[in-house]
Design a protein around this motif. Sequence first.
Motif, PDB file in Angstrom:
ATOM      1  N   ASP A  36       0.831  -1.211   0.000  1.00  0.00           N
ATOM      2  CA  ASP A  36       0.000   0.000   0.000  1.00  0.00           C
ATOM      3  C   ASP A  36       0.863   1.257   0.000  1.00  0.00           C
ATOM      4  N   TYR A  37       1.948   1.236   0.765  1.00  0.00           N
ATOM      5  CA  TYR A  37       2.880   2.373   0.815  1.00  0.00           C
ATOM      6  C   TYR A  37       3.500   2.611  -0.564  1.00  0.00           C
ATOM      7  N   VAL A  38       3.944   1.552  -1.222  1.00  0.00           N
ATOM      8  CA  VAL A  38       4.557   1.671  -2.546  1.00  0.00           C
ATOM      9  C   VAL A  38       3.512   2.130  -3.564  1.00  0.00           C
ATOM     10  N   LEU A  39       2.338   1.515  -3.559  1.00  0.00           N
ATOM     11  CA  LEU A  39       1.298   1.881  -4.515  1.00  0.00           C
ATOM     12  C   LEU A  39       0.841   3.328  -4.333  1.00  0.00           C
ATOM     13  N   ASP A  40       0.666   3.763  -3.110  1.00  0.00           N
ATOM     14  CA  ASP A  40       0.270   5.146  -2.848  1.00  0.00           C
ATOM     15  C   ASP A  40       1.356   6.120  -3.310  1.00  0.00           C
ATOM     16  N   SER A  41       2.612   5.782  -3.018  1.00  0.00           N
ATOM     17  CA  SER A  41       3.729   6.648  -3.409  1.00  0.00           C
ATOM     18  C   SER A  41       3.836   6.737  -4.930  1.00  0.00           C
ATOM     19  N   LEU A  42       3.708   5.591  -5.615  1.00  0.00           N
ATOM     20  CA  LEU A  42       3.746   5.602  -7.075  1.00  0.00           C
ATOM     21  C   LEU A  42       2.586   6.416  -7.645  1.00  0.00           C
ATOM     22  N   GLY A  43       1.401   6.231  -7.083  1.00  0.00           N
ATOM     23  CA  GLY A  43       0.231   6.966  -7.560  1.00  0.00           C
ATOM     24  C   GLY A  43       0.421   8.467  -7.484  1.00  0.00           C
ATOM     25  N   LYS A  44       1.006   8.945  -6.394  1.00  0.00           N
ATOM     26  CA  LYS A  44       1.258  10.384  -6.245  1.00  0.00           C
ATOM     27  C   LYS A  44       2.255  10.880  -7.288  1.00  0.00           C
ATOM     28  N   LEU A  45       3.294  10.090  -7.539  1.00  0.00           N
ATOM     29  CA  LEU A  45       4.309  10.486  -8.516  1.00  0.00           C
ATOM     30  C   LEU A  45       3.783  10.414  -9.950  1.00  0.00           C
ATOM     31  N   LEU A  46       2.931   9.441 -10.221  1.00  0.00           N
ATOM     32  CA  LEU A  46       2.413   9.247 -11.575  1.00  0.00           C
ATOM     33  C   LEU A  46       1.330  10.263 -11.948  1.00  0.00           C
ATOM     34  N   ARG A  47       0.625  10.811 -10.952  1.00  0.00           N
ATOM     35  CA  ARG A  47      -0.411  11.825 -11.199  1.00  0.00           C
ATOM     36  C   ARG A  47      -1.388  11.393 -12.300  1.00  0.00           C
ATOM     37  N   GLY A  48      -1.890  10.175 -12.206  1.00  0.00           N
ATOM     38  CA  GLY A  48      -2.881   9.674 -13.152  1.00  0.00           C
ATOM     39  C   GLY A  48      -2.305   8.960 -14.364  1.00  0.00           C
ATOM     40  N   ALA A  49      -1.023   9.056 -14.592  1.00  0.00           N
ATOM     41  CA  ALA A  49      -0.383   8.341 -15.708  1.00  0.00           C
ATOM     42  C   ALA A  49      -0.216   6.865 -15.334  1.00  0.00           C
ATOM     43  N   LYS A  50       0.116   6.057 -16.309  1.00  0.00           N
ATOM     44  CA  LYS A  50       0.340   4.626 -16.088  1.00  0.00           C
ATOM     45  C   LYS A  50       1.744   4.262 -16.546  1.00  0.00           C
ATOM     46  N   PRO A  51       2.486   3.495 -15.736  1.00  0.00           N
ATOM     47  CA  PRO A  51       3.798   3.030 -16.199  1.00  0.00           C
ATOM     48  C   PRO A  51       3.625   1.955 -17.267  1.00  0.00           C
ATOM     49  N   LYS A  52       4.539   1.922 -18.227  1.00  0.00           N
ATOM     50  CA  LYS A  52       4.491   0.885 -19.265  1.00  0.00           C
ATOM     51  C   LYS A  52       5.146  -0.395 -18.788  1.00  0.00           C
ATOM     52  N   LEU A  53       6.190  -0.261 -17.975  1.00  0.00           N
ATOM     53  CA  LEU A  53       6.978  -1.427 -17.562  1.00  0.00           C
ATOM     54  C   LEU A  53       7.238  -1.432 -16.070  1.00  0.00           C
ATOM     55  N   LEU A  54       7.361  -2.632 -15.544  1.00  0.00           N
ATOM     56  CA  LEU A  54       7.927  -2.878 -14.223  1.00  0.00           C
ATOM     57  C   LEU A  54       9.162  -3.726 -14.480  1.00  0.00           C
ATOM     58  N   VAL A  55      10.328  -3.169 -14.238  1.00  0.00           N
ATOM     59  CA  VAL A  55      11.590  -3.878 -14.438  1.00  0.00           C
ATOM     60  C   VAL A  55      12.038  -4.433 -13.087  1.00  0.00           C
ATOM     61  N   LEU A  56      12.231  -5.742 -13.013  1.00  0.00           N
ATOM     62  CA  LEU A  56      12.713  -6.379 -11.790  1.00  0.00           C
ATOM     63  C   LEU A  56      14.200  -6.674 -11.973  1.00  0.00           C
ATOM     64  N   THR A  57      15.016  -6.117 -11.092  1.00  0.00           N
ATOM     65  CA  THR A  57      16.466  -6.242 -11.253  1.00  0.00           C
ATOM     66  C   THR A  57      16.981  -7.632 -10.917  1.00  0.00           C
ATOM     67  N   HIS A  58      16.344  -8.287  -9.956  1.00  0.00           N
ATOM     68  CA  HIS A  58      16.672  -9.671  -9.607  1.00  0.00           C
ATOM     69  C   HIS A  58      15.571 -10.210  -8.707  1.00  0.00           C
ATOM     70  N   ARG A  59      15.583 -11.521  -8.468  1.00  0.00           N
ATOM     71  CA  ARG A  59      14.423 -12.167  -7.856  1.00  0.00           C
ATOM     72  C   ARG A  59      14.426 -12.278  -6.340  1.00  0.00           C
ATOM     73  N   HIS A  60      15.180 -11.485  -5.636  1.00  0.00           N
ATOM     74  CA  HIS A  60      15.081 -11.490  -4.179  1.00  0.00           C
ATOM     75  C   HIS A  60      13.711 -10.946  -3.774  1.00  0.00           C
ATOM     76  N   ILE A  61      13.143 -11.494  -2.730  1.00  0.00           N
ATOM     77  CA  ILE A  61      11.779 -11.172  -2.313  1.00  0.00           C
ATOM     78  C   ILE A  61      11.587  -9.682  -2.020  1.00  0.00           C
ATOM     79  N   ASP A  62      12.638  -9.017  -1.544  1.00  0.00           N
ATOM     80  CA  ASP A  62      12.502  -7.588  -1.244  1.00  0.00           C
ATOM     81  C   ASP A  62      12.452  -6.723  -2.503  1.00  0.00           C
ATOM     82  N   HIS A  63      12.654  -7.328  -3.670  1.00  0.00           N
ATOM     83  CA  HIS A  63      12.570  -6.613  -4.947  1.00  0.00           C
ATOM     84  C   HIS A  63      11.345  -7.026  -5.763  1.00  0.00           C
ATOM     85  N   VAL A  64      10.879  -8.266  -5.598  1.00  0.00           N
ATOM     86  CA  VAL A  64       9.802  -8.785  -6.452  1.00  0.00           C
ATOM     87  C   VAL A  64       8.492  -9.065  -5.714  1.00  0.00           C
ATOM     88  N   GLY A  65       8.496  -9.072  -4.393  1.00  0.00           N
ATOM     89  CA  GLY A  65       7.320  -9.473  -3.627  1.00  0.00           C
ATOM     90  C   GLY A  65       6.077  -8.646  -3.906  1.00  0.00           C
TER      91      GLY A  65
END
Length: 84
Positions: A36-65
Amino acid sequence: MRIHTIPGLGMDSNVFLLENGGAFTVVDAGMDAPADYVLDSLGKLLRGAKPKLLVLTHRHIDHVGGAAAVVRKFGCEVVMHEKD
């Protein structure tokens, strides 16, 4: 290009939002627990826009969870290196 940082909470990774000429890319998704913290923060930064990609740098749970939550909220494509 602008790079926005969403600092990770506790042992969570940072999440980055790359902004380039109106196109947005999210880098890493953090863990699922503070989604919820990440989604809310992204929403504020995006200001109604949508990201095209989510790039995952590696598969550790703290990056992909939180990837599923980001995709559900924003409908972006997920990419990761094939060897990871």
